[in-house]
Design an enzyme around this catalytic site. Sequence first.
Site, PDB file in Angstrom:
ATOM      1  N   ASP A  42       0.837  -1.213   0.000  1.00 17.14           N
ATOM      2  CA  ASP A  42       0.000   0.000   0.000  1.00 17.14           C
ATOM      3  C   ASP A  42       0.868   1.258   0.000  1.00 17.14           C
ATOM      4  O   ASP A  42       0.346   2.370  -0.068  1.00 17.14           O
ATOM      5  CB  ASP A  42      -1.021  -0.017   1.136  1.00 17.14           C
ATOM      6  CG  ASP A  42      -0.393  -0.026   2.512  1.00 17.14           C
ATOM      7  OD1 ASP A  42       0.840  -0.145   2.605  1.00 17.14           O
ATOM      8  OD2 ASP A  42      -1.146   0.088   3.505  1.00 17.14           O
ATOM      9  N   SER A  43       2.201   1.083   0.039  1.00 16.38           N
ATOM     10  CA  SER A  43       3.109   2.216  -0.207  1.00 16.38           C
ATOM     11  C   SER A  43       2.800   2.845  -1.561  1.00 16.38           C
ATOM     12  O   SER A  43       3.196   3.981  -1.818  1.00 16.38           O
ATOM     13  CB  SER A  43       4.572   1.757  -0.157  1.00 16.38           C
ATOM     14  OG  SER A  43       4.788   0.660  -1.011  1.00 16.38           O
ATOM     15  N   ASP A  81      -1.148  -6.202  -0.238  1.00 16.75           N
ATOM     16  CA  ASP A  81      -1.416  -5.571   1.067  1.00 16.75           C
ATOM     17  C   ASP A  81      -2.911  -5.341   1.264  1.00 16.75           C
ATOM     18  O   ASP A  81      -3.578  -4.777   0.382  1.00 16.75           O
ATOM     19  CB  ASP A  81      -0.744  -4.190   1.103  1.00 16.75           C
ATOM     20  CG  ASP A  81       0.438  -4.143   2.039  1.00 16.75           C
ATOM     21  OD1 ASP A  81       0.606  -5.056   2.869  1.00 16.75           O
ATOM     22  OD2 ASP A  81       1.205  -3.169   1.920  1.00 16.75           O
ATOM     23  N   LYS A 109      -0.943  -9.510   3.125  1.00 24.88           N
ATOM     24  CA  LYS A 109      -0.239  -8.967   4.296  1.00 24.88           C
ATOM     25  C   LYS A 109      -1.146  -7.935   4.959  1.00 24.88           C
ATOM     26  O   LYS A 109      -1.875  -7.213   4.261  1.00 24.88           O
ATOM     27  CB  LYS A 109       1.079  -8.320   3.854  1.00 24.88           C
ATOM     28  CG  LYS A 109       1.810  -7.567   4.967  1.00 24.88           C
ATOM     29  CD  LYS A 109       3.224  -7.186   4.570  1.00 24.88           C
ATOM     30  CE  LYS A 109       3.364  -5.877   3.838  1.00 24.88           C
ATOM     31  NZ  LYS A 109       2.858  -4.698   4.583  1.00 24.88           N
ATOM     32  N   GLU A 111      -1.109  -5.201   8.686  1.00 27.14           N
ATOM     33  CA  GLU A 111      -0.250  -4.645   9.734  1.00 27.14           C
ATOM     34  C   GLU A 111      -0.827  -4.914  11.122  1.00 27.14           C
ATOM     35  O   GLU A 111      -1.995  -4.605  11.378  1.00 27.14           O
ATOM     36  CB  GLU A 111      -0.109  -3.134   9.520  1.00 27.14           C
ATOM     37  CG  GLU A 111       0.584  -2.788   8.216  1.00 27.14           C
ATOM     38  CD  GLU A 111       0.747  -1.277   8.013  1.00 27.14           C
ATOM     39  OE1 GLU A 111       0.442  -0.492   8.941  1.00 27.14           O
ATOM     40  OE2 GLU A 111       1.180  -0.890   6.915  1.00 27.14           O
ATOM     41  N   GLU A 178       9.396  -3.813  10.387  1.00 30.47           N
ATOM     42  CA  GLU A 178       9.682  -2.466   9.875  1.00 30.47           C
ATOM     43  C   GLU A 178      10.177  -1.554  10.999  1.00 30.47           C
ATOM     44  O   GLU A 178       9.499  -1.397  12.025  1.00 30.47           O
ATOM     45  CB  GLU A 178       8.427  -1.856   9.213  1.00 30.47           C
ATOM     46  CG  GLU A 178       8.702  -0.444   8.720  1.00 30.47           C
ATOM     47  CD  GLU A 178       7.751   0.058   7.640  1.00 30.47           C
ATOM     48  OE1 GLU A 178       6.814  -0.685   7.247  1.00 30.47           O
ATOM     49  OE2 GLU A 178       7.961   1.202   7.185  1.00 30.47           O
TER      50      GLU A 178
HETATM   51  O1  KIV Z   1       3.516  -1.062   1.597  1.00 30.03           O
HETATM   52  C1  KIV Z   1       4.695  -1.453   1.543  1.00 30.03           C
HETATM   53  O2  KIV Z   1       5.412  -1.205   0.577  1.00 30.03           O
HETATM   54  C2  KIV Z   1       5.219  -2.214   2.673  1.00 30.03           C
HETATM   55  C3  KIV Z   1       6.690  -2.467   2.714  1.00 30.03           C
HETATM   56  C4  KIV Z   1       7.422  -1.226   3.042  1.00 30.03           C
HETATM   57  C5  KIV Z   1       7.048  -3.561   3.626  1.00 30.03           C
HETATM   58  O3  KIV Z   1       4.495  -2.588   3.537  1.00 30.03           O
END
Ligand code: KIV
Length: 254
Positions: A42-43, A81, A109, A111, A178
Amino acid sequence: MTAARLRSLKGQGPPIAALTAYDYPLTKLLDRAGVPLILVGDSLGMVVLGYPDTTLVTMADMEHHIRAAARARPRALLVGDLPYRSYETPEAAVANARRLVAAGAEAVKAEGGGEILPQIRAIIAAGIPFMGHIGMLPQHILEEGKYRVKGKDDAGRAKLLADAAALAGAGVFAVVLELVAPSVAREITARSPFVTIGIGAGPDCDGQILVTTDLFGTSPDFIPKHVALRPDLAGKMRAVVQEWIASLTPPTLS
Ligand code: KIV
């Protein structure tokens, strides 16, 4: 690559290299370079969509970018994500994880540690491989105020170790650490059955992940301190554009 195979790499051979991708060409490029784990993170909210942080990313954003990445049909494991507020209950977590899988993700994934354990258990029970993410949680940036290293004091270390143990008990195949204090990342790596994938968490993890635009030097706003290589591809790309502009000749109309 599969989640089970990735997990079996723990303690074997070189560090696992993981990178983010958000579209078809970058996924192809990373796959051809031999990256075994590609995360549609989600970056993308910050480095592709121009949002100030990841809390504005939606399920529709994630599905759109996962579909694009999946069209590259990578040999790498493609992880998607779950975005902010998409996994507040076990039912929502499973429904949204299924949407990401339908878009092409092979694992998901989210958090958090113990506080999202029911959601993690439900996703794994639904047959979807799950990757954890503990330490600094970018989806919590509004409460946290800034990106800071976790596990520097006894309480922080104890919370991280408890979260890691909870994730191990749930059967996750991997966990992103992280901005975790390197000594704590090392302890989690030594104690856990899953592979640890560090970002700003020191060298003693089973693998490392970076946001690919940080690695390339093309992130639009800033490059975090933990990114060691600074190739400034953005500068090189700008030079190519300027070279092309300079090469243009006026039309000959008569
Ligand atoms: O969203 C993302 O790119 C991430 C990585 C930085 C691990 O969660």
